[in-house]
Scaffold this motif. Structure first.
Motif, PDB file in Angstrom:
ATOM      1  N   GLU A 147      87.324  34.317  23.118  1.00 47.35           N
ATOM      2  CA  GLU A 147      88.318  34.522  24.200  1.00 47.35           C
ATOM      3  C   GLU A 147      87.650  33.778  25.551  1.00 47.35           C
ATOM      4  O   GLU A 147      88.568  33.389  26.376  1.00 47.35           O
ATOM      5  CB  GLU A 147      88.543  35.919  24.501  1.00 47.35           C
ATOM      6  CG  GLU A 147      89.377  36.403  25.732  1.00 47.35           C
ATOM      7  CD  GLU A 147      89.561  37.784  25.658  1.00 47.35           C
ATOM      8  OE1 GLU A 147      89.934  38.219  26.991  1.00 47.35           O
ATOM      9  OE2 GLU A 147      89.156  38.645  24.983  1.00 47.35           O
ATOM     10  N   ILE A 148      86.122  33.816  25.660  1.00 52.23           N
ATOM     11  CA  ILE A 148      85.735  33.113  26.755  1.00 52.23           C
ATOM     12  C   ILE A 148      85.953  31.666  26.721  1.00 52.23           C
ATOM     13  O   ILE A 148      86.276  31.007  27.642  1.00 52.23           O
ATOM     14  CB  ILE A 148      84.113  33.321  26.916  1.00 52.23           C
ATOM     15  CG1 ILE A 148      83.861  34.795  27.067  1.00 52.23           C
ATOM     16  CG2 ILE A 148      83.257  32.424  27.859  1.00 52.23           C
ATOM     17  CD1 ILE A 148      82.511  35.270  27.063  1.00 52.23           C
ATOM     18  N   VAL A 149      85.782  30.885  25.562  1.00 47.92           N
ATOM     19  CA  VAL A 149      86.270  29.861  25.341  1.00 47.92           C
ATOM     20  C   VAL A 149      87.547  29.547  25.814  1.00 47.92           C
ATOM     21  O   VAL A 149      87.878  28.313  26.407  1.00 47.92           O
ATOM     22  CB  VAL A 149      85.688  29.341  23.672  1.00 47.92           C
ATOM     23  CG1 VAL A 149      86.348  27.831  23.608  1.00 47.92           C
ATOM     24  CG2 VAL A 149      84.395  29.243  23.600  1.00 47.92           C
ATOM     25  N   GLN A 150      88.572  30.070  25.235  1.00 49.44           N
ATOM     26  CA  GLN A 150      89.847  30.068  25.774  1.00 49.44           C
ATOM     27  C   GLN A 150      90.136  30.133  27.101  1.00 49.44           C
ATOM     28  O   GLN A 150      90.944  29.397  27.696  1.00 49.44           O
ATOM     29  CB  GLN A 150      90.730  31.025  24.937  1.00 49.44           C
ATOM     30  CG  GLN A 150      90.992  30.847  23.353  1.00 49.44           C
ATOM     31  CD  GLN A 150      91.447  29.398  23.166  1.00 49.44           C
ATOM     32  OE1 GLN A 150      92.244  28.875  23.827  1.00 49.44           O
ATOM     33  NE2 GLN A 150      91.334  28.809  22.003  1.00 49.44           N
ATOM     34  N   LEU A 151      89.618  31.111  27.783  1.00 52.88           N
ATOM     35  CA  LEU A 151      89.583  31.229  29.290  1.00 52.88           C
ATOM     36  C   LEU A 151      88.992  30.087  30.028  1.00 52.88           C
ATOM     37  O   LEU A 151      89.594  29.516  31.046  1.00 52.88           O
ATOM     38  CB  LEU A 151      89.040  32.634  29.482  1.00 52.88           C
ATOM     39  CG  LEU A 151      89.810  33.801  29.010  1.00 52.88           C
ATOM     40  CD1 LEU A 151      88.926  35.131  29.647  1.00 52.88           C
ATOM     41  CD2 LEU A 151      91.162  33.690  29.821  1.00 52.88           C
ATOM     42  N   ARG A 152      88.006  29.562  29.457  1.00 52.83           N
ATOM     43  CA  ARG A 152      87.370  28.525  30.186  1.00 52.83           C
ATOM     44  C   ARG A 152      88.210  27.025  30.137  1.00 52.83           C
ATOM     45  O   ARG A 152      88.279  26.222  30.913  1.00 52.83           O
ATOM     46  CB  ARG A 152      85.989  28.045  29.585  1.00 52.83           C
ATOM     47  CG  ARG A 152      85.047  29.061  30.111  1.00 52.83           C
ATOM     48  CD  ARG A 152      83.449  28.757  29.564  1.00 52.83           C
ATOM     49  NE  ARG A 152      82.518  29.717  30.168  1.00 52.83           N
ATOM     50  CZ  ARG A 152      81.353  29.901  29.582  1.00 52.83           C
ATOM     51  NH1 ARG A 152      80.847  29.465  28.458  1.00 52.83           N
ATOM     52  NH2 ARG A 152      80.704  30.806  30.097  1.00 52.83           N
ATOM     53  N   LYS A 153      88.801  26.873  28.830  1.00 51.36           N
ATOM     54  CA  LYS A 153      89.706  25.810  28.767  1.00 51.36           C
ATOM     55  C   LYS A 153      90.988  26.114  29.641  1.00 51.36           C
ATOM     56  O   LYS A 153      91.350  25.299  30.486  1.00 51.36           O
ATOM     57  CB  LYS A 153      90.404  25.770  27.587  1.00 51.36           C
ATOM     58  CG  LYS A 153      89.290  25.331  26.418  1.00 51.36           C
ATOM     59  CD  LYS A 153      89.878  25.222  24.853  1.00 51.36           C
ATOM     60  CE  LYS A 153      88.992  25.139  23.971  1.00 51.36           C
ATOM     61  NZ  LYS A 153      89.273  24.785  22.520  1.00 51.36           N
ATOM     62  N   GLU A 154      91.349  27.358  29.822  1.00 51.51           N
ATOM     63  CA  GLU A 154      92.567  27.515  30.569  1.00 51.51           C
ATOM     64  C   GLU A 154      92.288  27.417  32.252  1.00 51.51           C
ATOM     65  O   GLU A 154      93.000  26.583  33.040  1.00 51.51           O
ATOM     66  CB  GLU A 154      93.365  28.890  30.790  1.00 51.51           C
ATOM     67  CG  GLU A 154      94.314  29.005  31.389  1.00 51.51           C
ATOM     68  CD  GLU A 154      95.071  30.284  31.283  1.00 51.51           C
ATOM     69  OE1 GLU A 154      96.312  30.533  31.718  1.00 51.51           O
ATOM     70  OE2 GLU A 154      94.977  31.148  30.480  1.00 51.51           O
ATOM     71  N   GLN A 157      89.845  25.201  33.244  1.00 55.71           N
ATOM     72  CA  GLN A 157      89.935  23.637  33.339  1.00 55.71           C
ATOM     73  C   GLN A 157      91.097  23.149  33.463  1.00 55.71           C
ATOM     74  O   GLN A 157      91.648  22.124  34.454  1.00 55.71           O
ATOM     75  CB  GLN A 157      89.154  22.989  32.146  1.00 55.71           C
ATOM     76  CG  GLN A 157      87.838  23.228  32.157  1.00 55.71           C
ATOM     77  CD  GLN A 157      86.932  22.566  33.291  1.00 55.71           C
ATOM     78  OE1 GLN A 157      87.260  21.414  33.859  1.00 55.71           O
ATOM     79  NE2 GLN A 157      86.158  23.265  33.866  1.00 55.71           N
ATOM     80  N   LEU A 158      92.165  23.572  32.903  1.00 55.16           N
ATOM     81  CA  LEU A 158      93.500  23.067  32.828  1.00 55.16           C
ATOM     82  C   LEU A 158      94.233  23.431  34.391  1.00 55.16           C
ATOM     83  O   LEU A 158      94.798  22.811  34.949  1.00 55.16           O
ATOM     84  CB  LEU A 158      94.639  23.586  31.977  1.00 55.16           C
ATOM     85  CG  LEU A 158      94.482  23.189  30.572  1.00 55.16           C
ATOM     86  CD1 LEU A 158      95.238  23.911  29.297  1.00 55.16           C
ATOM     87  CD2 LEU A 158      94.701  21.656  30.353  1.00 55.16           C
ATOM     88  N   LEU A 159      93.924  24.755  34.737  1.00 53.36           N
ATOM     89  CA  LEU A 159      94.625  24.968  35.947  1.00 53.36           C
ATOM     90  C   LEU A 159      93.894  24.222  37.083  1.00 53.36           C
ATOM     91  O   LEU A 159      94.550  24.105  38.384  1.00 53.36           O
ATOM     92  CB  LEU A 159      94.057  26.589  36.202  1.00 53.36           C
ATOM     93  CG  LEU A 159      95.059  27.531  35.488  1.00 53.36           C
ATOM     94  CD1 LEU A 159      94.454  29.032  35.342  1.00 53.36           C
ATOM     95  CD2 LEU A 159      96.341  27.336  35.562  1.00 53.36           C
ATOM     96  N   GLN A 160      92.616  23.869  37.018  1.00 54.96           N
ATOM     97  CA  GLN A 160      91.896  23.184  38.025  1.00 54.96           C
ATOM     98  C   GLN A 160      92.041  21.701  38.161  1.00 54.96           C
ATOM     99  O   GLN A 160      92.281  20.858  39.295  1.00 54.96           O
ATOM    100  CB  GLN A 160      90.406  23.513  37.834  1.00 54.96           C
ATOM    101  CG  GLN A 160      89.998  24.853  38.289  1.00 54.96           C
ATOM    102  CD  GLN A 160      88.446  24.980  38.286  1.00 54.96           C
ATOM    103  OE1 GLN A 160      87.695  24.159  37.619  1.00 54.96           O
ATOM    104  NE2 GLN A 160      87.755  26.003  38.876  1.00 54.96           N
ATOM    105  N   LEU A 211      99.598  23.473  35.644  1.00 59.34           N
ATOM    106  CA  LEU A 211      99.666  24.539  36.697  1.00 59.34           C
ATOM    107  C   LEU A 211     100.977  24.847  37.418  1.00 59.34           C
ATOM    108  O   LEU A 211     101.403  25.815  37.575  1.00 59.34           O
ATOM    109  CB  LEU A 211      98.748  24.032  37.996  1.00 59.34           C
ATOM    110  CG  LEU A 211      98.870  24.813  39.051  1.00 59.34           C
ATOM    111  CD1 LEU A 211      98.220  26.089  38.928  1.00 59.34           C
ATOM    112  CD2 LEU A 211      98.118  24.013  40.442  1.00 59.34           C
ATOM    113  N   GLU A 212     101.905  23.423  37.449  1.00 60.89           N
ATOM    114  CA  GLU A 212     103.058  23.802  37.733  1.00 60.89           C
ATOM    115  C   GLU A 212     104.182  24.588  36.448  1.00 60.89           C
ATOM    116  O   GLU A 212     104.600  25.566  36.835  1.00 60.89           O
ATOM    117  CB  GLU A 212     103.893  22.503  37.774  1.00 60.89           C
ATOM    118  CG  GLU A 212     105.236  22.554  38.217  1.00 60.89           C
ATOM    119  CD  GLU A 212     105.889  21.070  38.720  1.00 60.89           C
ATOM    120  OE1 GLU A 212     106.921  20.795  37.796  1.00 60.89           O
ATOM    121  OE2 GLU A 212     105.342  20.362  39.114  1.00 60.89           O
ATOM    122  N   LYS A 213     103.715  24.378  35.224  1.00 61.47           N
ATOM    123  CA  LYS A 213     104.371  25.063  34.107  1.00 61.47           C
ATOM    124  C   LYS A 213     104.022  26.576  34.283  1.00 61.47           C
ATOM    125  O   LYS A 213     105.044  27.396  34.253  1.00 61.47           O
ATOM    126  CB  LYS A 213     103.861  24.505  32.936  1.00 61.47           C
ATOM    127  CG  LYS A 213     104.390  25.266  31.852  1.00 61.47           C
ATOM    128  CD  LYS A 213     103.721  24.860  30.304  1.00 61.47           C
ATOM    129  CE  LYS A 213     104.207  25.363  29.337  1.00 61.47           C
ATOM    130  NZ  LYS A 213     103.565  25.851  28.369  1.00 61.47           N
TER     131      LYS A 213
END
Length: 79
Positions: free
Chosen positions: A18-25, A27-30, A36-38
């Motif tokens: 879950e931590i790995v997935q949240l870190r990926k998210e 990165q995507l948001l930043q 981010l628009e989606k």
């Protein structure tokens, strides 16, 4: 004791994934403007300044009235 250790190890592994997935998210948001628009659109209902939202809710047919099929046939009770 061994069962408890196994259960805790499994939970730990799940939390690490879950931590790995949240870190990926994060990165995507930043760094990914399209992502981010989606998220802004889907999760928070945000719009661009030149956009409008139209809610289209079809009216359910009255079950008492006969319905016409695409083939032109009438369904239901016809008086």
């Amino acid at each position: 004791m061994n069962r408890k250790t196994t259960a805790l190890s499994a939970e730990n592994e799940q939390l690490l994934q879950e931590i790995v997935q949240l870190r990926k998210e994060i990165q995507l948001l930043q760094h990914d403007v399209q992502y981010l628009e989606k998220i802004a659109r889907e999760k928070y209902g945000m719009l661009k300044s030149n956009e409008e939202v139209y809610n289209v809710n079809p009216i359910a047919p009255d079950p008492a009235e006969p319905q016409v099929t695409p083939e032109g046939e009438i369904e239901g009770d016809v008086p």
